[in-house]
Design an enzyme around this catalytic site. Structure first.
Site, short mmCIF file in Angstrom:
data_model
loop_
_atom_site.label_atom_id
_atom_site.label_comp_id
_atom_site.label_asym_id
_atom_site.label_seq_id
_atom_site.Cartn_x
_atom_site.Cartn_y
_atom_site.Cartn_z
N HIS A 134 14.87 40.73 30.04
CA HIS A 134 15.24 41.84 30.93
C HIS A 134 14.80 43.20 30.38
O HIS A 134 14.79 43.44 29.18
CB HIS A 134 16.76 41.85 31.16
N HIS A 143 -1.97 40.91 26.57
CA HIS A 143 -2.01 39.45 26.65
C HIS A 143 -0.88 38.93 25.77
O HIS A 143 -0.89 39.12 24.56
CB HIS A 143 -3.36 38.92 26.14
C1 LIG Z 1 -3.17 37.91 13.40
C2 LIG Z 1 -4.58 37.42 13.54
C3 LIG Z 1 -5.26 38.08 14.74
C4 LIG Z 1 -5.30 37.87 12.28
O1 LIG Z 1 -6.64 37.50 12.33
P1 LIG Z 1 -7.64 38.18 11.25
O2 LIG Z 1 -7.67 39.66 11.46
O3 LIG Z 1 -8.92 37.42 11.39
O4 LIG Z 1 -6.93 37.96 9.86
P2 LIG Z 1 -7.24 36.88 8.73
O5 LIG Z 1 -7.34 35.49 9.28
O6 LIG Z 1 -8.35 37.39 7.89
O7 LIG Z 1 -5.87 36.92 7.89
C5 LIG Z 1 -5.51 38.07 7.16
C6 LIG Z 1 -4.25 37.71 6.38
O8 LIG Z 1 -3.16 37.54 7.30
C7 LIG Z 1 -2.61 36.22 7.20
N1 LIG Z 1 -2.32 35.77 8.56
C8 LIG Z 1 -3.16 35.73 9.59
N2 LIG Z 1 -2.53 35.32 10.71
C9 LIG Z 1 -1.25 35.09 10.35
C10 LIG Z 1 -0.11 34.66 11.07
N3 LIG Z 1 -0.19 34.39 12.38
N4 LIG Z 1 1.05 34.55 10.42
C11 LIG Z 1 1.14 34.85 9.09
N5 LIG Z 1 0.07 35.26 8.35
C12 LIG Z 1 -1.09 35.39 8.97
C13 LIG Z 1 -3.72 35.39 6.54
O9 LIG Z 1 -3.16 34.28 5.87
C14 LIG Z 1 -4.33 36.40 5.61
O10 LIG Z 1 -3.52 36.53 4.48
P3 LIG Z 1 -4.11 36.85 2.99
O11 LIG Z 1 -4.79 38.19 3.11
O12 LIG Z 1 -2.92 36.85 2.13
O13 LIG Z 1 -5.09 35.75 2.73
C15 LIG Z 1 -4.68 35.88 13.76
O14 LIG Z 1 -4.48 35.19 12.54
C16 LIG Z 1 -3.65 35.38 14.76
O15 LIG Z 1 -2.53 34.97 14.44
N6 LIG Z 1 -4.07 35.40 16.05
C17 LIG Z 1 -3.25 34.94 17.17
C18 LIG Z 1 -4.03 33.83 17.88
C19 LIG Z 1 -3.28 33.34 19.09
O16 LIG Z 1 -2.08 33.13 19.09
N7 LIG Z 1 -4.05 33.13 20.16
C20 LIG Z 1 -3.49 32.67 21.41
C21 LIG Z 1 -4.60 32.44 22.39
S1 LIG Z 1 -4.00 31.85 23.93
#
Ligand SMILES: CC(C)(COP(=O)(O)OP(=O)(O)OC[C@H]1O[C@@H](n2cnc3c(N)ncnc32)[C@H](O)[C@@H]1OP(=O)(O)O)[C@@H](O)C(=O)NCCC(=O)NCCS
Length: 218
Positions: A134, A143
């Site tokens: 709410h 998104h």
């Molecule tokens: C947050 C996100 C965008 C980061 O992507 P990125 O910028 O490429 O970051 P990286 O993969 O290089 O990760 C950077 C750091 O964050 C951490 N990290 C990334 N995603 C994380 C998450 N969801 N939860 C906890 N830690 C996370 C990595 O382990 C890394 O840690 P480190 O520096 O200690 O090694 C991506 O991991 C994510 O969660 N995207 C959401 C995807 C999703 O839900 N899509 C739905 C589509 S319908």
């Protein structure tokens, strides 16, 4: 209703399913990977620039069926259509409160719950089985990914991407064009253009792309 999808990838296929399950028809899938407009199996395929003639000839409405928020905005700016030329698609198995408001070009996937007095902007994706509680405000081009839990009174800025299964506790604000990692739990306000991950969520990237690992709890 006749619907023209801009975009012809995985996200567009999901939206096409939504359209069809509501008894509506996808009459075109436009994507700039196509160079010429042609009809195959009762559906038009062609470049996005064909949208104007198809709207005129078929009296159809448009959805930008592209998952990337910034690209969705770019295409909206480029096409320069009126608000009324966009559809709002709500899957028949979503529950949207009568007091909630949804903008044009917004898509609500199956199993979504949008609760009382929530306001959802334009060209937003509310993905499968998420909850918008709410009084939330969800900005244009956001998104919210599958299974996310946006609790009461939260503000999600324009262009924000909330990852799958993430939770935001009540009344917090996620600044515009930020990203929240999948499975994260947001317990503080998040500045615009930041990336925050983890439980609780810590900012790892800021507007100037500085990567801060010291800000994270391990
Ligand atoms: C947050 C996100 C965008 C980061 O992507 P990125 O910028 O490429 O970051 P990286 O993969 O290089 O990760 C950077 C750091 O964050 C951490 N990290 C990334 N995603 C994380 C998450 N969801 N939860 C906890 N830690 C996370 C990595 O382990 C890394 O840690 P480190 O520096 O200690 O090694 C991506 O991991 C994510 O969660 N995207 C959401 C995807 C999703 O839900 N899509 C739905 C589509 S319908």
């Amino acid at each position: 209703m006749k619907v023209i999808l801009i975009g012809d990838s995985g996200h567009a296929r999901v939206i096409a399913d939504n359209v069809i399950s509501n008894g509506d028809t996808v009459i075109a899938r436009l994507d700039d990977k196509y160079t010429e407009l042609e009809k195959r199996n009762d559906c038009w395929y062609g470049p996005s620039s064909s949208v104007h003639e198809l709207i005129r000839d078929e009296q159809a409405k448009v959805i930008i069926a592209i998952g990337a928020n910034a690209i969705r905005r770019k295409i909206v700016d480029k096409l320069n259509l009126s608000d009324e030329q966009y559809a709002t698609i709500i899957h028949k198995d979503a529950l949207v409160s009568p007091s909630a408001k949804l903008g044009h070009g917004t898509v609500v996937m199956p199993g979504v719950i949008v609760n009382a007095a929530a306001t959802v902007g334009s060209h937003v994706i509310l993905n499968t089985r998420l909850v918008i509680e709410h009084d939330c405000l969800i900005g244009d081009y956001a998104h919210v990914s599958p299974g996310a839990m946006i609790t009461g009174g939260v503000t999600v800025g324009d262009g924000v991407h909330i990852g799958a299964g993430a939770t935001v506790i009540p009344t917090k604000t996620i600044g515009a064009w930020s990203t929240i990692g999948a499975g994260s739990v947001v317990i503080d306000n998040i500045e615009a253009q930041s990336t925050a991950v983890g439980v609780p969520a810590r900012v790892i990237k800021t507007a100037d792309q500085t990567v801060s690992t010291t800000n994270r709890k391990v």
